[in-house]
Design an enzyme around this catalytic site. Sequence first.
Site, PDB file in Angstrom:
ATOM      1  N   ASP A 173      64.039   6.109  -6.550  1.00 14.70           N
ATOM      2  CA  ASP A 173      65.076   5.644  -7.614  1.00 14.70           C
ATOM      3  C   ASP A 173      64.454   4.332  -7.985  1.00 14.70           C
ATOM      4  O   ASP A 173      64.807   3.424  -7.607  1.00 14.70           O
ATOM      5  CB  ASP A 173      66.498   5.620  -7.256  1.00 14.70           C
ATOM      6  CG  ASP A 173      67.514   5.131  -8.373  1.00 14.70           C
ATOM      7  OD1 ASP A 173      66.630   5.096  -9.508  1.00 14.70           O
ATOM      8  OD2 ASP A 173      68.655   5.003  -8.079  1.00 14.70           O
ATOM      9  N   HIS A 270      72.403  11.930  -9.163  1.00 10.87           N
ATOM     10  CA  HIS A 270      71.149  12.092  -8.979  1.00 10.87           C
ATOM     11  C   HIS A 270      70.973  13.734  -8.632  1.00 10.87           C
ATOM     12  O   HIS A 270      71.373  14.169  -7.737  1.00 10.87           O
ATOM     13  CB  HIS A 270      70.008  11.014  -8.378  1.00 10.87           C
ATOM     14  CG  HIS A 270      70.206   9.732  -8.594  1.00 10.87           C
ATOM     15  ND1 HIS A 270      69.424   9.139  -9.583  1.00 10.87           N
ATOM     16  CD2 HIS A 270      71.260   8.808  -8.338  1.00 10.87           C
ATOM     17  CE1 HIS A 270      69.551   7.829  -9.670  1.00 10.87           C
ATOM     18  NE2 HIS A 270      70.749   7.687  -9.040  1.00 10.87           N
TER      19      HIS A 270
END
Length: 278
Positions: A173, A270
């Site tokens: 990320d 996510h």
Amino acid sequence: MKKETTILLESQAGFLHYGRMKSIISWNVNGIRAAEKKGFLEWLETEAPDILCLQETKAEKGQLPPSLTEPEFKNGIKYKTWWSSAEKRGYSGTAVFSKEEPLSVENMGIKDFDREGRITVAHFDKFSVISAYFPNSQDGGARLPYKLEFCAAIKEYCDKLVSGGKNIILCGDYNIAHKPIDLANPKSNEKNPGYLPEERAWMDSFTEAGYIDTFRSFCEEPGMYSWWSYRFNAREKNIGWRIDYHCVNPGFMKQVKNSVILTDVFGSDHCPVKLELK
């Protein structure tokens, strides 16, 4: 279900696999204990990547059951795991799961970043996999200087590995949407964390230095995101951001078969992103 091609893969990471290509998945799980309650282990058993990189684990290894730290399934698949946790409990953290043991595992070696568990690095024979959780620059850019320091440090770390003859896979990320195509509403987000000019400029410099955003090498379509706010039914409306990446050095790109976003996998804000190697 996708048909798997039966092939013999060259042993380039210190291990040999028959029957399918090597896969490396990265996923910000937004709390591994929360993800476990949402079917994480069932997904892991089914998807069975060779290497899994996690971000925002929000836990120390000692807080977790063996089912997460030493996953082993009835189909014979099992993983060894390595964890980098934040000093602050319930915050940040990264991990690497691997079917085969790496040559070595380390963190960045910089206290300001290691104390937040920002990276876990697994070194194999021919490549190094870096599970990275880039800092969020926060509202008003409150942590932007810290983030840019981290960005500079991670590039320097990658450069050092590559100059030493290693290939790198920097996955995780990044908390950065690079281009307007990488988020649903670029204009209205130009002053928001994750799309600040300074963050995009760093991504420009990273890719201009030769590092390759593997997903964009295979897909130039808009509307492809890896994170959605929990608010306003953003995921259902696909109002999202692409902030999760697998970036590689140019010399390794020839080993990459595909790079995809697993948008049908839930359990976090996510979704996982997947790299397939030849």
